[in-house]
Design a protein around this motif. Structure first.
Motif, PDB file in Angstrom:
ATOM      1  N   UNK A 315       7.897 -40.409 -61.860  1.00 17.23           N
ATOM      2  CA  UNK A 315       7.717 -42.076 -61.728  1.00 17.23           C
ATOM      3  C   UNK A 315       6.178 -41.981 -61.109  1.00 17.23           C
ATOM      4  N   UNK A 316       5.654 -43.416 -61.951  1.00 18.69           N
ATOM      5  CA  UNK A 316       4.385 -43.092 -61.706  1.00 18.69           C
ATOM      6  C   UNK A 316       4.160 -45.022 -61.592  1.00 18.69           C
ATOM      7  N   UNK A 317       3.836 -44.941 -60.647  1.00 18.46           N
ATOM      8  CA  UNK A 317       3.396 -46.474 -60.163  1.00 18.46           C
ATOM      9  C   UNK A 317       2.584 -46.757 -59.889  1.00 18.46           C
ATOM     10  N   UNK A 323      -7.325 -58.407 -53.754  1.00 13.46           N
ATOM     11  CA  UNK A 323      -7.871 -58.460 -52.222  1.00 13.46           C
ATOM     12  C   UNK A 323      -7.609 -57.806 -51.769  1.00 13.46           C
ATOM     13  N   UNK A 324      -7.045 -56.620 -52.882  1.00 15.38           N
ATOM     14  CA  UNK A 324      -6.725 -55.214 -51.943  1.00 15.38           C
ATOM     15  C   UNK A 324      -7.256 -53.980 -53.192  1.00 15.38           C
ATOM     16  N   UNK A 325      -7.348 -52.816 -52.379  1.00 18.02           N
ATOM     17  CA  UNK A 325      -7.577 -51.981 -53.643  1.00 18.02           C
ATOM     18  C   UNK A 325      -6.508 -50.884 -53.724  1.00 18.02           C
ATOM     19  N   UNK A 326      -6.135 -51.010 -55.439  1.00 16.86           N
ATOM     20  CA  UNK A 326      -5.847 -50.302 -56.046  1.00 16.86           C
ATOM     21  C   UNK A 326      -4.920 -49.127 -55.455  1.00 16.86           C
ATOM     22  N   UNK A 327      -4.102 -49.222 -56.020  1.00 17.57           N
ATOM     23  CA  UNK A 327      -2.534 -47.613 -55.565  1.00 17.57           C
ATOM     24  C   UNK A 327      -1.571 -47.256 -56.869  1.00 17.57           C
ATOM     25  N   UNK A 328      -2.202 -46.312 -56.788  1.00 17.54           N
ATOM     26  CA  UNK A 328      -1.509 -45.902 -57.659  1.00 17.54           C
ATOM     27  C   UNK A 328      -0.564 -44.146 -57.349  1.00 17.54           C
TER      28      UNK A 328
END
Length: 347
Positions: A315-317, A323-328
């Motif tokens: 799974x890739x999310x 207003x927030x940092x990207x999350x990977x």
């Protein structure tokens, strides 16, 4: 416990969850929230199926406790499904949810009426009567291998405000449209589904937070709550006991802006009277958040009786907002499991 009283009536009492609709999600009632006690009466007559569902829920917030005990709330739901012809099925949905008050009001016998629409009862009981919702469903059989489906639910609305197109906060509704295809593209055992869901801001919320359409801190309908767009595509192929599945999800949802007290209408648990925006509301407003999920899995069905499986997947999310940092996140999983119920991790 289920009792078949006759060929027309079935009575079921238990502790579990329910799902209304033909989609992967439901904007009416889904199995997203935690289990709850219920009484379900199903009537099958001619081309009609009529469901009466009476349930008890809990609110886990400390500020609403009564004598140190979590407050309860209750619901009465009607769903009438009618086969108009061999291809078209339509359904009418209505729900009322009300709180256990500090005077000891519990399950209100007024809502045991199995026939009438609940709005007259709600008005007769005054401002604390409950939170009423009404909806429609439809399923159309395109051919023997495919069908289209949809749902629409309203909480509150005013025709004049809808015509004005000014984004009035109380025009609250949600909808779904989708397509399922079996033996897609002429390939036996290849299943394909695509679905679009959407909800206006402040949907499922109520002036009194205990009467929101929620249970155990979770939405009783869609996992994303309110104020969102979502598109899901699923492809599944099975060969004997082996299978492969690909699921792609894209969503755009409203969220809170850091250090802001404005209620952007994305959280059904929050009272719609708290710092709401009167006009100019749009879906996914506030700290607009985008979500992408890709999930692929391969597996083998070991025991069809218990749905026991051995599965390998990835799974890739990805999540991004204003207003927030990207999350990977990417993870690979190996599972030995028995799917006795549906669990959602894709939100």
């Amino acid at each position: 416990v289920s009792y078949q009283a006759s060929k027309y009536f079935n009575f079921q009492f238990g502790h579990g969850k329910h799902f209304i609709g033909d989609g992967y999600r439901s904007v009416l009632l889904s199995d997203n929230a935690f289990n709850y006690p219920y009484l379900k009466i199903t009537t099958d007559v001619w081309k009609l199926q009529y469901v009466n569902l009476f349930s008890s829920y809990q609110d886990l917030r400390d500020e609403f406790e009564m004598a140190g005990i979590n407050r309860k709330k209750f619901s009465a739901i009607h769903y009438l499904s009618y086969n108009l012809n061999k291809r078209l099925n339509i359904g009418l949905f209505e729900a009322i949810i009300w709180e256990q008050d500090t005077l000891g009001r519990g399950f209100d016998v007024n809502y045991l009426n199995p026939i009438v629409f609940y709005r007259p009862i709600e008005f007769s009981l005054g401002s604390n009567g409950g939170n009423a919702l009404m909806g429609l469903t439809a399923k159309y059989k395109v051919n023997d291998k495919s069908h289209a489906y949809g749902q629409f639910i309203i909480d509150e609305f005013k025709i004049s405000e809808i015509r004005a197109g000014n984004g009035w906060w109380a025009n609250k509704y949600a909808g779904q449209i989708g397509l399922k295809v079996y033996d897609a593209f002429g390939v036996e055992n290849l299943f394909f589904q695509t679905e679009l869901n959407a909800s206006r801001p402040y949907m499922y919320s109520h002036r009194r937070p205990l009467q929101s359409y929620t249970h155990y801190g979770q939405s009783l309908a869609h996992p994303l709550g309110s104020s969102f767009y979502e598109h899901i595509t699923i492809a599944r192929y099975r060969y004997k006991r082996c299978y492969a599945e690909l699921k792609l999800l894209w969503a755009k949802k409203g969220a809170a802006i850091p250090d802001s007290t404005t209620n952007f209408g994305f959280n059904p648990l929050q009272s719609y009277s708290d710092n709401r925006i009167e006009y100019g509301n749009v879906i996914a407003q506030g700290n607009t958040t985008k979500l992408q999920i890709a999930d692929v899995r391969l597996g083998i069905l070991l025991n069809p009786q218990t749905n026991m499986k051995l599965e390998l997947g990835m799974m890739n999310r990805k999540q991004s907002s204003l207003y927030e940092s990207d999350a990977k996140t990417t993870f690979i999983y190996l599972a030995f499991k028995t799917d006795l119920r549906n669990l959602y991790y894709d939100f």
